[in-house]
Design a protein around this motif. Sequence first.
Motif, PDB file in Angstrom:
ATOM      1  N   SER A  82       3.925  -5.311   3.362  1.00  0.00           N
ATOM      2  CA  SER A  82       3.084  -5.150   4.554  1.00  0.00           C
ATOM      3  C   SER A  82       2.624  -3.703   4.672  1.00  0.00           C
ATOM      4  N   TYR A  83       3.527  -2.798   4.374  1.00  0.00           N
ATOM      5  CA  TYR A  83       3.235  -1.366   4.455  1.00  0.00           C
ATOM      6  C   TYR A  83       2.056  -1.033   3.542  1.00  0.00           C
ATOM      7  N   GLN A  84       2.092  -1.557   2.324  1.00  0.00           N
ATOM      8  CA  GLN A  84       1.013  -1.268   1.375  1.00  0.00           C
ATOM      9  C   GLN A  84      -0.323  -1.826   1.866  1.00  0.00           C
ATOM     10  N   GLN A  85      -0.263  -3.034   2.485  1.00  0.00           N
ATOM     11  CA  GLN A  85      -1.515  -3.600   3.013  1.00  0.00           C
ATOM     12  C   GLN A  85      -2.073  -2.715   4.122  1.00  0.00           C
ATOM     13  N   LEU A  86      -1.138  -2.190   4.955  1.00  0.00           N
ATOM     14  CA  LEU A  86      -1.586  -1.300   6.036  1.00  0.00           C
ATOM     15  C   LEU A  86      -2.206  -0.038   5.449  1.00  0.00           C
ATOM     16  N   LEU A  87      -1.581   0.462   4.363  1.00  0.00           N
ATOM     17  CA  LEU A  87      -2.120   1.671   3.726  1.00  0.00           C
ATOM     18  C   LEU A  87      -3.527   1.399   3.179  1.00  0.00           C
ATOM     19  N   ASP A  88      -3.706   0.196   2.593  1.00  0.00           N
ATOM     20  CA  ASP A  88      -5.032  -0.164   2.071  1.00  0.00           C
ATOM     21  C   ASP A  88      -6.072  -0.155   3.195  1.00  0.00           C
ATOM     22  N   ARG A  89      -5.649  -0.756   4.310  1.00  0.00           N
ATOM     23  CA  ARG A  89      -6.569  -0.822   5.458  1.00  0.00           C
ATOM     24  C   ARG A  89      -6.887   0.586   5.954  1.00  0.00           C
ATOM     25  N   ALA A  90      -5.875   1.424   5.998  1.00  0.00           N
ATOM     26  CA  ALA A  90      -6.070   2.802   6.459  1.00  0.00           C
ATOM     27  C   ALA A  90      -7.030   3.515   5.519  1.00  0.00           C
ATOM     28  N   ASP A 216      -6.298  10.967  -0.232  1.00  0.00           N
ATOM     29  CA  ASP A 216      -5.431  11.303  -1.374  1.00  0.00           C
ATOM     30  C   ASP A 216      -3.961  11.066  -1.028  1.00  0.00           C
ATOM     31  N   ARG A 217      -3.615  11.489   0.205  1.00  0.00           N
ATOM     32  CA  ARG A 217      -2.214  11.342   0.644  1.00  0.00           C
ATOM     33  C   ARG A 217      -1.828   9.858   0.681  1.00  0.00           C
ATOM     34  N   ILE A 218      -2.748   9.021   1.231  1.00  0.00           N
ATOM     35  CA  ILE A 218      -2.458   7.576   1.315  1.00  0.00           C
ATOM     36  C   ILE A 218      -2.219   7.023  -0.080  1.00  0.00           C
ATOM     37  N   LYS A 219      -3.024   7.498  -1.019  1.00  0.00           N
ATOM     38  CA  LYS A 219      -2.884   7.024  -2.395  1.00  0.00           C
ATOM     39  C   LYS A 219      -1.486   7.362  -2.928  1.00  0.00           C
ATOM     40  N   SER A 220      -1.091   8.614  -2.680  1.00  0.00           N
ATOM     41  CA  SER A 220       0.216   9.000  -3.239  1.00  0.00           C
ATOM     42  C   SER A 220       1.363   8.260  -2.526  1.00  0.00           C
ATOM     43  N   PHE A 221       1.197   7.971  -1.213  1.00  0.00           N
ATOM     44  CA  PHE A 221       2.242   7.185  -0.515  1.00  0.00           C
ATOM     45  C   PHE A 221       2.291   5.760  -1.038  1.00  0.00           C
ATOM     46  N   SER A 222       1.088   5.229  -1.357  1.00  0.00           N
ATOM     47  CA  SER A 222       1.054   3.883  -1.904  1.00  0.00           C
ATOM     48  C   SER A 222       1.797   3.846  -3.234  1.00  0.00           C
TER      49      SER A 222
END
Lengths: 299, 463
Positions: A82-90, A216-222
């Motif tokens: 779910s976290y990754q989906q939220l990151l994608d949406r973000a 970029d940050r979202i990418k690295s968290f993903s």
Amino acid sequence: MRITDAGHYEGLKSHIQLSRQKLATAQEQLSTGKKINRPSDDPAGAAAVIRLQTNVAEVEQFTRNVSEAQTTLENGDQALNSYQQLLDRASTLLTQASSTTTLTQGKSSLATELDSLTEQIRQIANTKSGDGFFFGGSRLSAAPFDSNGVPAATPAVERTLQVDPGGTIISMGPLAENVFSDSTGSIIDALKTASAAIRGTGDPVADQATELGALDRIKSFSNLADTARTQLGSNLAILDHVTSRLSDQNLSYQQSISDTESVDIAAAALNLTQASTGLDAILQATAKVGQKSLLDFLG
Amino acid sequence: MGVVFSPWEIGRRALQASQVGINVTSNNIANVNTPGYTRQTVHLAESTVSANGTQLVGNGVTVQSVTGVRDQFINARLETESAINGRLTAQSDTLTPVDAALNDTNTSGGISSTLNAFFGAFRDLEANPTSAAVRTAVVGKGNALAVAFNSTRSRLTGLQKDADLQLQDSVKSVNDLTSQVATLNKKIRLAEANGSNTSELIDQRSQATVQLAELAGTHTTQNSDGSVTLTLGDGRALVQGDISNQLTVSSQPPSGLSQVELDGQPAVIADGKIKGIQDGIASVGNIIQSIDDLASSVATSVNSLHSAGVDLHGNAGTNFFTVPVSGPITAANFSVSSSIQADASLVVSGATGSGTADSSVARSIANLISKSDSTAGTRTGTFSAIYASVVSDAGNGVRSAQDQLTTQQAVLSQVQAQRDSISGVSLDEEAVNLLQYQKAYEAAARVLRVADEMTQTILQLGQ
């Protein structure tokens, strides 16, 4: 050798006793289905059964723990998904926001949605596991992120669980410090900064740079979440493997117990028949021989 | 002696002899089932021959003696084998209930299953280190383990006490029997001095000495005056002539178990029931010691890990099991510490400094069950293996006592058969004897009738 009456009857009595004892033993074995009904029946066998029963208890205990651990890890994997989906949406939101064609009104609604995503991510990071937190490790006192999104100060270590008698130890989930934060800061901070930039700080150039930096940050968290899920996946694979091994072990211990203490029903039934026939024979002999006496023939 | 009167006298003696024969035979028949009875036989002899002119004519029959048919050697063997039989029976009787007390393979709630459950509860705690409910379960399983240790031990000490009561009873019986033997010694000595039949008295005394051998493994020595001397394993006399020495028991601290004494000194009982009970009590004592060692080892191992961790509140852990103020931890005082009973959150799961949701201490404690180098007394292995070896040793003790007893019973019954073969009554034989004496009696009566007719004839001559 002179045969005397008292001796003769004593002999008969003890033969009947012995025969009855055999019958009782055969009967007990047949009715309990066990050849070890007390330690003295087979001291070494009884000791083996006690040791095997401990093995069985241990294996059963591990089986329970493994199945609980599977549930826990699967829930954790679900949370990270779910976290990754939220990151994608973000990520989508930020891409839209950073586009020069997006109007200011649109940006404000994007920022609102991003704020809500941030809160959802915070809740995922605080996922409960039992009385503690899945990403909280050994720290029970505080959630990984407080209501303002500030990470818990107390250090924590990953929770681990031994899953088999051999001592295999697996991690019971990554720490929030390693999934939702990195050396620069937490995902929540990053998204909050991005949200502020989308709403506008008065410097559109800097805001756009912040938005792009947040992408970029979202990418690295993903990527971090991916790593964590891979780890969870490999632990779940270990658990699958352990489960089947435990079940094999359980079966083999149970088999050994049964081999040691269970009676061969066919043999026990045969013993019973033999003992019963033996007793019949002795009783019959007693009834017949007991009548013989010279006195019967004297007038 | 005149010709006419000889048949009267000879006939009278023959009647008398046959009557004695019939009496002895009927006495034998009457005692066919009397334990320890020795069959008696009549010893007949010709009466002194007297000279009748130049002819030597017999004077009929006389009853020389009535004696029991016994073999001193067999009686001695009977005593020895009875002593062994008494010892093995008592040992087997004392140990057999141990089997039930340690019968863990068939019952839950024994030491083995509660040990498994206790360490399993710590394994649960490892999986749920923050759970209060699991901690309560840990305490519950700890209590169950304590109950198992306590009750097993009290059952075993109960067995010892029961056996001890039996020992005291046996000592009383020994004292009764030795006084009997002393009294019989006196009677036999006096009877032999005036030549009476002592067979019944000797039978009674033999019965008593066999019972004494069976009880206390006494050794019988035959004296020339007809009395017997009974000695204990250490050579001290229990009975000498008309005097019997009484055994006493004194309670020994701290167990309160009895010690058998003669003249205030510990008596050495070499064999017999008393020795068997003493052996049985000692074997049970060894088992108790092993269970105590195991209890102490479990408590100490758990305590040392438990007190090194932190509880649910993050406070330093305490001893899980109570450590007595003085003396060692035993299966009798084995208990979960009262503070932990009152507050399960004091149960430790985490290591110091690792946070309260850590479970490494719970894991270490759970792993104690499979730690293969635990020691309890002289035994080494996992707790389960140590307990299994205690059970196996106890089972072996019971088994070997029972097996030896079975063998000994066969030996004893063989000796008894041998004794019976010599001294026992056979109804068939007695029936033949009866017939024999009856015919002789009839014939003697006939002799008297002839004598009577002869006398009549003589008297008519004078008319």
